[in-house]
Design a protein around this motif. Structure first.
Motif, PDB file in Angstrom:
ATOM      1  N   HIS A 156       0.827  -1.200   0.000  1.00 11.39           N
ATOM      2  CA  HIS A 156       0.000   0.000   0.000  1.00 11.39           C
ATOM      3  C   HIS A 156       0.868   1.260   0.000  1.00 11.39           C
ATOM      4  N   SER A 157       0.218   2.388  -0.281  1.00  8.51           N
ATOM      5  CA  SER A 157       0.877   3.683  -0.102  1.00  8.51           C
ATOM      6  C   SER A 157      -0.175   4.736   0.217  1.00  8.51           C
ATOM      7  N   ILE A 158       0.281   5.847   0.763  1.00 10.51           N
ATOM      8  CA  ILE A 158      -0.629   6.897   1.195  1.00 10.51           C
ATOM      9  C   ILE A 158       0.140   8.216   1.264  1.00 10.51           C
ATOM     10  N   ALA A 159      -0.563   9.315   1.134  1.00  8.19           N
ATOM     11  CA  ALA A 159       0.069  10.623   1.291  1.00  8.19           C
ATOM     12  C   ALA A 159       0.688  10.728   2.688  1.00  8.19           C
ATOM     13  N   SER A 160       1.794  11.402   2.784  1.00  8.33           N
ATOM     14  CA  SER A 160       2.550  11.427   4.038  1.00  8.33           C
ATOM     15  C   SER A 160       1.890  12.249   5.133  1.00  8.33           C
TER      16      SER A 160
END
Length: 278
Positions: A156-160
């Motif tokens: 997964h990834s997401i805005a910091s």
């Protein structure tokens, strides 16, 4: 950014078979939309900013490790593949559901009165969510039968920075093992050691993100199935604002560590199996 609108439920996922007992699940990189979702999205949702952008490209190297790779094709705004089918909340803090009605920042996903009907959402559950999870189940079962154990890595990834979901800036790598329940302690300790051996990227184990439904549902270490989620902050491989461009320079640096983590999982599995620990 590339959006695809289809009038019928097309292939819900793309699967690449591998040669080692490691399955990489990528549930949130899809951008396909159904006509009903596409026509109903609010202006705030149209950029699909909550997508796990470029994750298949970032992890493309895993093919050379022999990993199997499963990628969801539909946007989480159609249906979220990492939520339980009964839509029970996974977190006590702010989150989004099986059919997200708000964005991560709290703004509405759909224009007033434009959400898909219950009947359409049941179709999405039957024809998008179920096939993805059936593929996870069948691939893990195949690996167990062939190798005696299976490893699942949910990518997964997401805005910091998302104030509604968490305070301040997230660590660069957020490992989740459902508070230790989804994999062997020895596996999570090994992954932490790899992170600790470098100083470029910060990391945390079971912090804000402990693992979503996929990690919690399929991680069964007592059954020799070990699952780990990794939530990456997007700032380390792409631009976090539109058009969400991939950065080869940033990504190549991050991939060095990702290769170590995935390669470490494969090696750990082999050694643990030889020692009778899995």
């Amino acid at each position: 950014m590339s959006l695809t609108t289809t009038h019928v439920i097309a292939e819900p996922f793309h699967f690449t078979p591998g040669s080692v007992p490691l399955l990489i699940s990528i549930p949130h990189a899809g951008t396909h939309l159904t006509p009903q979702v596409a026509s109903g999205l609010s202006d705030a949702a149209l950029p699909l900013s909550d997508t796990d952008w470029h994750i298949p490209q970032l992890y493309n190297f895993a093919r050379s490790l022999g990993a199997s790779i499963l990628v969801g094709q539909y946007s989480r705004f159609v249906i979220d593949l990492n939520r339980p089918s009964d839509d029970k909340p996974l977190y006590t803090t702010a989150t989004t559901g099986l059919y997200p009605d708000t964005l991560f920042d709290g703004r509405a996903t759909f224009k007033p009165g434009m959400m898909p009907t219950d009947a359409l959402r049941q179709q999405y559950l039957d024809q998008i969510w179920q096939p993805y999870h059936q593929k996870i189940q069948s691939e893990l079962a195949r690996m167990k039968q062939e190798f005696g154990y299976a490893l699942l890595f949910d990518a997964h990834s997401i805005a910091s920075v998302i104030p509604r979901l968490f305070d301040g800036q997230l660590p660069d790598l957020n490992l989740g093992t459902n508070s230790g329940a989804s994999c062997s302690p020895a596996l999570s300790e090994m992954l932490e050691r790899i992170c600790q051996q470098q100083t470029r990227f910060s990391h945390v184990l079971n912090g804000r993100f402990k693992g979503g439904y996929i990690t919690r549902a399929y991680g069964q270490p007592d059954m020799n199935i070990h699952a780990v989620q990794l939530e990456l902050t997007q700032v380390n491989y792409m631009e976090e604002s539109e058009p969400f461009a991939y950065s080869e320079a940033k990504a190549s640096e991050l991939q060095v560590l990702l290769k170590q983590l995935l390669g470490g999982m494969v090696d750990w599995g082999k050694d643990a199996y030889k020692q009778g620990a899995v």
